[in-house]
Design a protein around this motif. Structure first.
Motif, PDB file in Angstrom:
ATOM      1  N   ALA A 103      18.742  37.359  48.175  1.00 25.63           N
ATOM      2  CA  ALA A 103      18.188  36.326  49.064  1.00 25.63           C
ATOM      3  C   ALA A 103      16.708  36.111  48.790  1.00 25.63           C
ATOM      4  O   ALA A 103      16.217  34.968  48.773  1.00 25.63           O
ATOM      5  CB  ALA A 103      18.403  36.738  50.518  1.00 25.63           C
ATOM      6  N   SER A 104      15.983  37.205  48.554  1.00 22.21           N
ATOM      7  CA  SER A 104      14.546  37.099  48.290  1.00 22.21           C
ATOM      8  C   SER A 104      14.281  36.342  46.987  1.00 22.21           C
ATOM      9  O   SER A 104      13.434  35.433  46.935  1.00 22.21           O
ATOM     10  CB  SER A 104      13.928  38.497  48.221  1.00 22.21           C
ATOM     11  OG  SER A 104      12.568  38.430  47.870  1.00 22.21           O
ATOM     12  N   MET A 105      15.015  36.706  45.930  1.00 22.31           N
ATOM     13  CA  MET A 105      14.807  36.045  44.642  1.00 22.31           C
ATOM     14  C   MET A 105      15.254  34.587  44.692  1.00 22.31           C
ATOM     15  O   MET A 105      14.586  33.703  44.129  1.00 22.31           O
ATOM     16  CB  MET A 105      15.558  36.801  43.545  1.00 22.31           C
ATOM     17  CG  MET A 105      15.031  38.212  43.298  1.00 22.31           C
ATOM     18  SD  MET A 105      15.903  39.065  41.964  1.00 22.31           S
ATOM     19  CE  MET A 105      15.505  38.026  40.570  1.00 22.31           C
ATOM     20  N   THR A 106      16.356  34.327  45.368  1.00 22.28           N
ATOM     21  CA  THR A 106      16.835  32.946  45.477  1.00 22.28           C
ATOM     22  C   THR A 106      15.835  32.073  46.231  1.00 22.28           C
ATOM     23  O   THR A 106      15.563  30.928  45.835  1.00 22.28           O
ATOM     24  CB  THR A 106      18.200  32.917  46.192  1.00 22.28           C
ATOM     25  OG1 THR A 106      19.144  33.692  45.454  1.00 22.28           O
ATOM     26  CG2 THR A 106      18.693  31.484  46.328  1.00 22.28           C
ATOM     27  N   ALA A 107      15.288  32.615  47.326  1.00 19.32           N
ATOM     28  CA  ALA A 107      14.297  31.851  48.102  1.00 19.32           C
ATOM     29  C   ALA A 107      13.085  31.513  47.248  1.00 19.32           C
ATOM     30  O   ALA A 107      12.558  30.391  47.301  1.00 19.32           O
ATOM     31  CB  ALA A 107      13.872  32.657  49.334  1.00 19.32           C
ATOM     32  N   TRP A 159      10.785  43.574  50.536  1.00 22.39           N
ATOM     33  CA  TRP A 159      10.939  42.622  49.432  1.00 22.39           C
ATOM     34  C   TRP A 159      10.237  41.304  49.742  1.00 22.39           C
ATOM     35  O   TRP A 159       9.694  40.666  48.854  1.00 22.39           O
ATOM     36  CB  TRP A 159      12.430  42.377  49.175  1.00 22.39           C
ATOM     37  CG  TRP A 159      13.111  43.579  48.610  1.00 22.39           C
ATOM     38  CD1 TRP A 159      12.958  44.104  47.358  1.00 22.39           C
ATOM     39  CD2 TRP A 159      14.030  44.439  49.282  1.00 22.39           C
ATOM     40  NE1 TRP A 159      13.731  45.225  47.201  1.00 22.39           N
ATOM     41  CE2 TRP A 159      14.415  45.456  48.378  1.00 22.39           C
ATOM     42  CE3 TRP A 159      14.586  44.454  50.568  1.00 22.39           C
ATOM     43  CZ2 TRP A 159      15.306  46.466  48.704  1.00 22.39           C
ATOM     44  CZ3 TRP A 159      15.486  45.449  50.890  1.00 22.39           C
ATOM     45  CH2 TRP A 159      15.838  46.449  49.981  1.00 22.39           C
ATOM     46  N   THR A 160      10.242  40.916  51.019  1.00 25.81           N
ATOM     47  CA  THR A 160       9.576  39.660  51.388  1.00 25.81           C
ATOM     48  C   THR A 160       8.070  39.763  51.231  1.00 25.81           C
ATOM     49  O   THR A 160       7.434  38.911  50.599  1.00 25.81           O
ATOM     50  CB  THR A 160       9.929  39.284  52.842  1.00 25.81           C
ATOM     51  OG1 THR A 160      11.334  39.104  52.956  1.00 25.81           O
ATOM     52  CG2 THR A 160       9.210  38.004  53.247  1.00 25.81           C
ATOM     53  N   PHE A 161       7.475  40.806  51.825  1.00 25.74           N
ATOM     54  CA  PHE A 161       6.013  40.930  51.815  1.00 25.74           C
ATOM     55  C   PHE A 161       5.490  41.841  50.711  1.00 25.74           C
ATOM     56  O   PHE A 161       4.281  41.972  50.545  1.00 25.74           O
ATOM     57  CB  PHE A 161       5.534  41.463  53.173  1.00 25.74           C
ATOM     58  CG  PHE A 161       5.870  40.566  54.328  1.00 25.74           C
ATOM     59  CD1 PHE A 161       5.132  39.424  54.561  1.00 25.74           C
ATOM     60  CD2 PHE A 161       6.940  40.844  55.156  1.00 25.74           C
ATOM     61  CE1 PHE A 161       5.437  38.577  55.610  1.00 25.74           C
ATOM     62  CE2 PHE A 161       7.260  40.011  56.222  1.00 25.74           C
ATOM     63  CZ  PHE A 161       6.510  38.869  56.452  1.00 25.74           C
ATOM     64  N   GLY A 162       6.403  42.464  49.990  1.00 32.41           N
ATOM     65  CA  GLY A 162       5.998  43.325  48.883  1.00 32.41           C
ATOM     66  C   GLY A 162       6.309  42.703  47.540  1.00 32.41           C
ATOM     67  O   GLY A 162       5.415  42.354  46.760  1.00 32.41           O
TER      68      GLY A 162
END
Length: 524
Positions: A103-107, A159-162
């Motif tokens: 989800a993080s990479m896709t976003a 993963w979002t903020f790092g």
């Protein structure tokens, strides 16, 4: 190719085109068939050719592939670093981990795509490219944060903020290195697009004089079509060593014959809306782009906006703003950074002061009245690099003045001391101006601080607009060549800064200043 014949468009096919299979599409009386790479639309008894989509040059597509591949690579690396270095093995083994990473990479990828961060036209340009990358990652982080809050979970925060922040830093660093490589290649004459320029003599000369800037942007002017009357007796053979290939009436023919990749139209009353539109359509058929230069060449960036009016694109120019939050940040940043720099270089300041005192008779500091923002005079500080009473001997070397306009410049000035020659070469004599920055008289980045006698001689070239902002310790005039610049070039550099100021521009100039100072080019 095509030609007009009794208001009908006839497609001229090559032998290979004639042998190509034909297909039909559409319904009713209208149809479409493809001949080779050209689509022909039939409307009643009329036939019109529709050119295939123009593909970007191969070098641009290759560079885009490299940039895209690198961006995706650092995105994966950032997630691997956070996953392995931050989480325990039992967390990694959880089924949610690959879901959150995906989800993080896709976003990030979707957000960068929406921001057109991989558009060939902005790759290698610098500020706009970086702005789109930052915006893409910021939106991705914001979207994931909102999603996590909505679902009432804190999972994925690392993963979002790092990962995404690490990926952002690595992406900007990588693009900077790639852009530097591209800029070097363009300076050597590679990866350049051939451009045909059409316009008046004065406008053409103005554009061609910026050959270095054009090369850095990926363009090379290889031909000129002058805007002159049909009955012009003669044309110059060349302008600034660029061959004149004809008049603006045969722009299309010249562009097709010499395989130009773009045609640049400069401001001229000979190109009304209808004619310009027809040229854009015709250039599409030969695979060339149309570049239209605005009347105000030095105004770019956030001040320009496209305001569509019933299909007519108007270039809206807003007035420059030197107030508000961004301007407050600039002033605070200037003073804080100036104090930090003075603290770090205090030993170097002491060493230069001792060398000046030992090297020649006279004071260590040189004080001079300069003109600041709004025409307010102030006392500027510099390390003394000349003998005492240098101004009294100015008339003795007036014949050696190489300056243009209102500047007085002398190469190998005999009034400069031995120590002064060294500190001038590396701009060490300018360091006391940091105290002017702390006092608020100057900025770290801004136009060159003028003398009162220079201001009195300002003409109609817009030089007085430099007084809209504080003068700077460094500026575009310094990173563009310093004393090697003529008066007109110096004014143009300062006006470009005044008209297009942004905080990011300040940071870019500060970075380029380090390289300019270390090279010592243009310092005398």
């Amino acid at each position: 190719m095509y030609k007009r014949e009794n208001d009908f468009a006839t497609v001229l096919d090559t032998d290979s085109d004639r042998d190509a299979p034909t297909t039909k599409a559409g319904s009713g009386p209208n149809g479409a068939r493809k001949i080779g790479s050209t689509i022909v639309l039939s409307v009643g008894s009329q036939v019109a050719s529709v050119p295939p989509p123009v593909r970007r040059p191969r070098t641009e597509r290759r560079y885009r592939s490299v940039v895209t591949g690198f961006d995706l690579f650092v995105l994966v690396i950032a997630h691997v670093v956070v996953t392995v270095g931050y989480h325990s093995f039992d967390q990694i083994d959880s089924w949610r981990t690959p879901v959150l990473i995906g989800a993080s990479m896709t976003a990030a990828i979707v957000s960068l795509g929406i921001q057109k961060a991989w558009d060939e036209r902005i790759l290698g340009t610098g500020t706009e490219e970086y702005r789109r990358v930052v915006r893409g990652y910021v939106f991705a982080v914001a979207a994931l944060a909102v999603a996590g809050y909505g679902w009432g979970t804190s999972a994925g925060q690392s993963w979002t903020f790092g990962s995404l922040l690490i990926a952002l830093v690595l992406t900007l660093l990588g693009r900077t290195l790639l852009r530097r490589h591209l800029s070097k290649a363009r300076t050597e004459g590679r990866y350049l697009h051939s451009v045909l320029v059409a316009g008046d003599v004065e406008e053409v000369h103005e554009l061609v004089s910026r050959a270095d800037c054009l090369r850095r942007a990926g363009w090379r002017v290889d031909g000129i079509c002058l805007a002159v009357d049909r009955g012009a007796d003669s044309l110059p053979v060349a302008i600034d060593d660029i061959p004149v290939l004809g008049t603006d009436e045969i722009v299309l023919a010249v562009a097709e014959q010499h395989n130009f990749e773009a045609v640049a139209l400069l401001p001229s009353g000979r190109w009304p809306h209808a004619r310009t539109r027809r040229l854009s359509w015709d250039l599409e058929k030969i695979g060339a782009e149309l570049l239209i230069a605005p009347v105000l060449m030095d105004v770019v960036g956030p001040r320009l906006h496209i305001s569509p009016l019933e299909g007519l694109p108007l270039l809206q120019m807003s007035a420059p703003s030197y107030s508000g939050p961004a301007w407050i940040v600039k002033n605070v940043f200037d003073r804080v950074l100036a104090v930090l720099i003075l603290m770090v270089i205090a030993p170097a300041l002491l060493a230069v002061a001792v060398a000046i005192k030992v090297g020649s008779r006279g004071p260590i500091l040189f004080r001079q009245q300069r003109v600041g923002r709004g025409g307010t005079p102030f006392t500027m500080y510099k390390f003394r690099s000349m003998v005492v009473g240098a101004d009294e001997h100015k008339d003795d070397i007036a014949d050696h003045d190489i300056g243009a306009g209102v500047l007085f410049k002398v190469r190998e000035d005999p009034r400069v001391t031995r120590v002064g020659r060294f500190i001038r070469r590396y701009s060490l004599d300018e360091l006391p101006q940091l105290f002017n920055v702390v006092k608020g008289d100057m900025s770290l980045v801004g136009p060159r601080p003028p003398l009162e006698c220079e201001v009195a001689r300002y003409g109609e070239d817009g030089a007085a607009r430099r007084l809209f902002v504080k003068p700077g310790v460094t500026g575009l005039w310094q990173v563009s060549g310093r004393s090697n610049l003529s008066w007109d070039e110096s004014v143009r550099a300062d006006l470009r800064y005044v008209e297009n100021w942004t905080f990011m521009l300040d940071l870019s100039i500060l970075r380029r200043t380090i390289r300019a100072v270390l090279s010592g080019d243009g310092a005398h």
